[in-house]
Motif scaffolding. Sequence first.
Motif, short mmCIF file in Angstrom:
data_model
loop_
_atom_site.label_atom_id
_atom_site.label_comp_id
_atom_site.label_asym_id
_atom_site.label_seq_id
_atom_site.Cartn_x
_atom_site.Cartn_y
_atom_site.Cartn_z
N GLU A 547 82.57 -2.76 56.72
CA GLU A 547 81.51 -1.78 56.49
C GLU A 547 81.85 -0.43 57.11
O GLU A 547 81.65 0.63 56.48
N ARG A 548 82.36 -0.41 58.33
CA ARG A 548 82.70 0.85 58.99
C ARG A 548 83.79 1.59 58.23
O ARG A 548 83.72 2.81 58.04
N VAL A 549 84.79 0.87 57.81
CA VAL A 549 85.88 1.50 57.05
C VAL A 549 85.34 2.07 55.76
O VAL A 549 85.69 3.19 55.34
N LEU A 550 84.43 1.34 55.10
CA LEU A 550 83.88 1.79 53.83
C LEU A 550 83.10 3.08 54.00
O LEU A 550 83.25 4.04 53.23
N LEU A 551 82.26 3.15 55.03
CA LEU A 551 81.46 4.35 55.25
C LEU A 551 82.33 5.55 55.61
O LEU A 551 82.13 6.68 55.10
N GLN A 552 83.32 5.33 56.46
CA GLN A 552 84.19 6.44 56.85
C GLN A 552 85.07 6.88 55.68
O GLN A 552 85.33 8.09 55.51
N ALA A 553 85.51 5.94 54.87
CA ALA A 553 86.31 6.30 53.69
C ALA A 553 85.48 7.12 52.72
O ALA A 553 85.97 8.10 52.13
N PHE A 554 84.19 6.73 52.55
CA PHE A 554 83.31 7.51 51.66
C PHE A 554 83.14 8.93 52.19
O PHE A 554 83.18 9.90 51.43
N ARG A 555 82.97 9.07 53.52
CA ARG A 555 82.81 10.39 54.10
C ARG A 555 84.06 11.24 53.87
O ARG A 555 83.98 12.40 53.47
N LEU A 599 90.48 13.39 37.34
CA LEU A 599 89.48 13.55 38.40
C LEU A 599 89.50 12.33 39.33
O LEU A 599 88.51 11.63 39.48
N PRO A 600 90.64 12.03 39.95
CA PRO A 600 90.72 10.78 40.72
C PRO A 600 89.78 10.73 41.91
O PRO A 600 89.28 9.65 42.25
N ILE A 601 89.52 11.86 42.57
CA ILE A 601 88.66 11.82 43.76
C ILE A 601 87.20 11.58 43.36
O ILE A 601 86.49 10.79 44.00
N SER A 602 86.74 12.25 42.32
CA SER A 602 85.38 12.02 41.84
C SER A 602 85.19 10.55 41.48
O SER A 602 84.16 9.94 41.81
N ARG A 603 86.17 10.00 40.83
CA ARG A 603 86.06 8.61 40.40
C ARG A 603 86.15 7.64 41.57
O ARG A 603 85.47 6.61 41.60
N LEU A 604 87.01 7.97 42.54
CA LEU A 604 87.10 7.12 43.72
C LEU A 604 85.78 7.16 44.50
O LEU A 604 85.32 6.12 45.00
N LEU A 605 85.16 8.31 44.56
CA LEU A 605 83.87 8.43 45.24
C LEU A 605 82.82 7.56 44.54
O LEU A 605 82.01 6.89 45.21
N ALA A 606 82.82 7.57 43.23
CA ALA A 606 81.87 6.73 42.48
C ALA A 606 82.09 5.26 42.79
O ALA A 606 81.14 4.50 43.01
N GLY A 607 83.36 4.84 42.82
CA GLY A 607 83.66 3.45 43.12
C GLY A 607 83.22 3.07 44.52
O GLY A 607 82.66 1.98 44.73
N LEU A 608 83.43 3.95 45.49
CA LEU A 608 83.02 3.66 46.87
C LEU A 608 81.50 3.62 47.00
O LEU A 608 80.95 2.80 47.75
N TYR A 609 80.81 4.47 46.24
CA TYR A 609 79.34 4.48 46.28
C TYR A 609 78.79 3.14 45.78
O TYR A 609 77.87 2.56 46.38
N VAL A 610 79.34 2.64 44.69
CA VAL A 610 78.88 1.35 44.16
C VAL A 610 79.18 0.23 45.15
O VAL A 610 78.38 -0.70 45.31
N LEU A 611 80.32 0.31 45.83
CA LEU A 611 80.64 -0.69 46.85
C LEU A 611 79.64 -0.63 48.00
O LEU A 611 79.26 -1.65 48.58
N LEU A 612 79.20 0.59 48.37
CA LEU A 612 78.17 0.73 49.40
C LEU A 612 76.89 0.04 48.97
O LEU A 612 76.22 -0.63 49.77
N MET A 683 79.67 7.30 37.74
CA MET A 683 79.16 8.50 38.40
C MET A 683 77.93 9.02 37.67
O MET A 683 76.95 9.47 38.30
N LEU A 684 77.93 8.97 36.34
CA LEU A 684 76.76 9.38 35.57
C LEU A 684 75.56 8.49 35.88
O LEU A 684 74.42 8.96 35.98
N GLN A 685 75.81 7.18 36.04
CA GLN A 685 74.72 6.27 36.36
C GLN A 685 74.19 6.53 37.78
O GLN A 685 72.98 6.42 38.04
#
Length: 1737
Positions: A547-555, A599-612, A683-685
């Motif tokens: 969980e900590r790694v996930l939150l810091q990676a999202f940040r 847009l790899p960063i935008s997409r990676l952010l979307a993936g991390l958000y769903v994992l959160l 990301m749209l969702q």
Amino acid sequence: MAEGETPVNALQLCTRWLEASDRAAAILHYVAEQVPRIYCREVEPQQVEEEQQVRERILQPLECFLFGEDPSNGLQKLQQKNYGSSSQLCGRVFKEGETVYSCRDCAIDPTCVLCMDCFQSSVHKGHRYKMHASSGGGFCDCGDMEAWKTGPWCSQHDPGTSVAMDTDECVLEVGLQDRAHTLFQVLLGYVTELMLWEENSHLSEELQPGVKEDKYYCVLYNDEHHSYDHVIYTLQRAISCDHSEAHTHTALIDKEGRRAVKRGTLRCCLQAKELIRSNSEHITQQPLRVEILHSAVMAHQTFALRLGSWFQQVIGYSVGLRQVFCQVALKPSDDGGKPCLISRLMLHDARLHKGARKVLHELIFSSLLMETEYKRQFAMTFTELYKQLQEDFISDDHDRNISVTALSVQIFTVPTLARQLIEEGSVIKVIVDTVMEMLREHLDRNQRFHFQGYNSDKFFRIQMIFNDLRYILISKPTTWTEQLRRKFLEGFSVFLEMLSCMQGMEEVKRQFGQHTEVEPEWEAGFSIQVQLRHILSMFQDWCASDERVLLQAFRQCHQVLLCCTNQPFHSLPTDSYMCKHILHLRPYRVSQEPVSIHLPISRLLAGLYVLLCRTGAIKHLPDFVDPPLDLPALVEQPLRCVVLAAQVSAEMWRRNGLSLVSQVYYYQDVKCRDEMFDKDVMMLQIAASKMDPNHFIMLILLRFELFGVFNGNCSTKDQDLLKQCNRLTEEMLHLLIIITGERYVPGISDVTKEDVIMREVIHLLCIEPMAHSSLVKNLPENESRETGLETVISKVATFKKPGVSGHGLYEVKKECLKEFNPFFYHYSKSQHSKAEDAQKKRRAQEGSDKALRPPVPPRFCHAFSSIVYLLSCDVFLHVLRRVMQRVVEERSTLWSEATVQRALHLVGQALLEEKTQLEASTVEDVTFDFSLKARKIGADHGKSLFHFLSKMKALPSLEAQKDMINWTLQMFEMVKCLREKSSPSPVCTMDQTKPEESVQDKEKAERKRKAEAAKLHRQKVMAQMSAMQKNFIETHKMLYDNVPESGSQGEPAGCEESAMDVGDRRVAVGPQQGVGSSDCESLTCILCQEEQEVQALAPAMVLTACVQRSTVLTQSRGKSLSISGRFPLFMPPDLAVGTHTGSCGHVMHATCWQKYFEAVQNTTRNRLHAELIIDLENGEYMCPLCKSLCNTVVPLIPTQPNKLNYESAELVGQLLTLPRWIQIVLARIKGLRAATEADSSAEAGKTECGFLEDRQTDFRSILSFGVQPPPKYSSSIAEMLVVCATAVHRVGLQTAPNELSPHVPIMSWNTCAYTVQATENMLQEEGKALFGSLQNRQLAGLKALVQFSAIQRLKCPESVIHDHFARMLAVLIPVSHVEDTPSILEVDLFHLLVGLVLSMPALYQEENVDLQPSAISTAYNHLHLLHLVTMAHVVQVTLSSLDFIPVVGGVEEGEEATAAAALYYTLCQHTERLKAGVSGSMIADRVRNGVLPFLRCAALFFNCLTRVPPPEELFSTALSSEDQLTLLCSYLALPCNLFQLFQDHRDTVVPLIQRWCGHAAVLNALKHELSMIRYPRKRNTLMDLPEDYSVLLNRASHFKCPNSLDEERKHPTLCLFCGEMLCSQSPCCQEHLEGEDVGACTAHAAACGAGVGMFLRVRECEIVLMASRTRGSTYPAPYLDDYGETDPQLGRGNPLHLCPERYKKLHQLWLQHCILEEIARSLEVLNIMFAFEWQML
């Protein structure tokens, strides 16, 4: 040993070294002294002698020093003290092309593989496994506990109760350890110095020779820039060698990496070097690498390589020795300035040649990678050098499998090592930094990648580095340490920096006016995206595990995204109004401004958000993210990308060329979509779940540039713009369907990965039934290359097994069809269309309506639950109302049917959502009110959504959507009732549903009524036709007296004949011969389509035919036949090589064929590689109709049935007995010979009569039993007779065309006989009846061939035929003047029978007298010849059966047994080797079995010759062999008891038997000095193949090339005719054939199959068909996986099992002589651009 040198005493030498003050110096001095005396003393290396000397003079003393005594004793002591226990690791190093196995159930990752031997003896053999060919360089993971979940060891490496891999250090005896350390230190240092030696360097002082001779070598190195031909050309010009020598040099350079091409003085070698460089530079602008080496240097380098293999041998003796070696290899340099020895070698790897690299890598495998601790140390060293090693590799031109960088897979995939390297070596950062350093040159001024004009080879090598990052991440951690978190996030941060250089790269801008002139580069960006696809997914998996790694990676990801400056806005925000809602937003138009698909960063952010959301960590997000998420800003770029794809689909970007179309294709393709399109949707969702629904839809309308269209501001009349507007509306509505309906993502809804895969599979199978491989190809793979298909397929589909061709198919289960969504977001346009059509068709067949309803989706998770309110917001309803209004108002330019479809689907989605919520909660709790708004908004003016839907129902333009509209209205009613908590009212159901249902019912009833009426009409017509047919047959009964047996296939021919007179005489031979059928029919030419009756004086009509040499019936495979005194007149009984003539049965006029053939020759000559398809020089062409390969034509000969006068025939029979017939025939032969010789009367007087001759018989007596004039044939038929006969002669004897050759008629008879035998063999093998089973084309071809062979003699001189007849008859009866006659054991008697029967009519011809026998004469000629040959065959069968068991005191029972015993007794009287007292019944059984194939062939032959129909029973397959024999004897006018012939003609036969048995060849055969053929002959089949393909692979892996000692990759190829394994496509096994070098398969096919071959390439899993040295084709192997598919090249690697039906088809292809035809057809279909050299196979 060189002259004058004394033998070396190894033990004395060892003692001297041990006593030396500096042992290392003493050893090195000795090595330096001895090596030049062993190596490089001759121009060509003498490998055997050199190896012997190096063993005796150097290696043996070194081993003595190591052990301090005799090596054998030392090794024995080592084993006894348990110092020799070896590791449980297998460690086998794979060669290129070697088959390796991976267990899909147990392997930690796909890189964990087993060698063949370990796999065969492991538990994984019973699991789901994959097999593939190794690219070389890896090693077997058997014994590695970190590589396998279960079963880490095979039975060979199972340690049992001993410790596993992580053993303590094995302590050697102190003295042994010291000596080993000294020896390894000096020798490994020696090897390192020699391998690192550069051209201008000097040998160290210790290695300098005492006297430096002027002997140098010019050494040429391999590279990948110059082709084989370039190097050969260069060597021929530079060193003045011939092509063969240059080819040898080039092959060895390619194999070993270098080769000394010149030996001489320094000046001479320098001249050669300059010539090589200058000549090679002219070709590729890059010279070949050439070095000048002194002979001493060359010798030391050769020995250094030899030491590499010696090291492997020695350290294999003991774990302790291996550990000492590892210590020496990894020990830092004493001076501190140089790295350890192994590091120095690795850093120089790119400069080493192939042979040296191979030795180095295998040494690392066998030492450092076999010990856990030293493997860890080596991994750290490798990581430290990683960047430099990769830079060297990228600048190198050799493949990765021979680069030291390929070792990364052995290190980074070990989970414990990967964790350690991350924590201690920052390996993620190292790898990403290395990639960035390599790609830095491609950064533009905005620090984004731009790959225009990149070097493709270098770029390809850079991409390989991504594999190492994937290896490191392949096993995610189960427990995290603080150090691991810190180092992982450090690496992740560097990875984000690389992604930031991709964010927004390679922007595109819409082209206006003219088309773009230069297509922009796009492949490089997408190739990186493909490489990153799994890496991105793996980074997310790692983050999700903590969980900590996930939150810091999202940040971190959010911060990097905020810093990206690409695609800024250029305008200030403006307000947009719609439905009383205001959106404050900066304007941006995708159609006018730059946009990027990356847009790899935008997409990676979307993936991390769903994992959160999935992990529940989303609640902590506000504490980690600063500033808060600005969702409109975050969604902006993904939305632009989606809009770009929509505009490309709407053809708005046509002027930008194909590059953009390709990018959009891959953006949505299965290879990229999960990290591109799917993440954009995600990301749209996310934005839809957090934004106001009305604002979100307004944002979509603005970016789709449709805001004005739906706000009433669009007034254009431009048709193109209106069309674009409609297409964009379709795409926009489709996007809303996706956002609201696509919920099968873990974290967005409560679904599992298995649910996701099931849904994907269902939608793929809704398109059409698919093969397993097609499903796999259309499903995304994970990092382990698994799709998860096997876990779900049985739940959603049923499997249909394949037939003889094709592949197995999966069909979706009916209960899964409710999941079908016609607007599934992974459908391409074509897939959407196919799926929609398929499901509508299915529903129509089931009698259902055609409404494709939206499926009920799973519920959104809490974080995304607000997305559904998009479907009930004001702007959404406004959009739908506008769409429906345009439809109702029939403004055709402003709507399309696709728009209506999507709008109806959205309405359905909204109603289903409302229904679901109402069913799950009370009305008061449900805030989703789509149905209320749809009825209310605009209702005052009759413009509500519900009102428009009601009107649309009656529109004829929407007939196709009628069912969907009706269902939607029903749903409105249902939701209304749920809100009112009541059931649908009768009024409502009557108003809404009944009319539609009644209409549907009426339509269904009408369709059913029409179908029944059509069925009754068909039955009535068929009954009328049947009655008319029966009436016609009864009325014209006489027309059906002689129906040919080919008239009805599959049932006994002539079922009407049994009641007629003709049917009573089912006899083909002799005076009781029945009347043959007449072929007076009109045939249609396939070319000109004109009909013509086959007549003797009419223009010729011909059948297409193919003549080929055959070994299908051979009993002596590999034997060849050459023209001699006996062959081709006498066919040997082993049928070594025959001539087969087949036909596809298509008829042409001879003139039409000649024109066609000329046209084919003229057009084909200009075709590329035409010689690979047809051989024009040998008269080949393709049948105009069926494209069968042909090389001649067979003329159709009209036949008139011979009607016998049975009373006359009976009278003649009383006179023309067998003895009398023999006398008349012999007299005729003698008379004809006398008439053609000088002094005939004198010669005749001097001739002695034989024991069967009669002096009183006149040589014209034969004419007194009936003659008739021969038929006259047109010149056209005569010409075609010559054409066909010449072709048969040319092909059969492989000689030049010569129509005057005396062998021409013989080959016509031979091909007739062999073709009949081959046909009988095929029918017997396939279990078919002798008659009635052949296809019409086969039967027509066989009849035409027999008739052609019967009259071909007319085109030959009578004297030639007379001579052939006399020589053939002399085998059976003595003929004067005929000598050197073969025995009956040396002749195939069926060939003899055909030759005698077809040449017999020539006896009636004399000079100037052209006669032929009458019907009665012909009948008796056939009868007596058949009786003679049959008796000879009975004797032949009996003599060849030497395994009879004598019976003492037995009494014979039965007439047949008695007659058989009497014959055997007669034979015993005239031979000495037959056993006495053999049972007559045993003889009779053996003779019946042995004679049956002969009688079957004779029946076929006489049936085609006389056209007399056979007994009806012979059309059945249910006959026993005894019944069949009886019927055949009846048909051939033979007694059922064949031994009765010997009784009936005893006086005549006994002298013949004495003559037959007295032949020298028979006596030799009975003494076993001559091989005999047993009867019945063995029926040839293709070799038995194992059921499991891995058995074949195992055999191939142990295959050793007979002509080569190395272990380089071979192509083991199996001959399916004889089972021999060959080494194909290799220079080592080439043979010289007819003045040309050919490969092993070509040479083998020439001997084994008379030029025809059928081979199985084991490692490629494909059949190769060969027809000649220049022609061949591939064919699917008969091995299928569990899904009914073949696997050429083992691409999928699934377990394969033999399919008996497909192998049987291959067998039939061979038996039916269709291999040439198959090759020609396959080559005709292919467009051959580059000719394959089949002769080198």
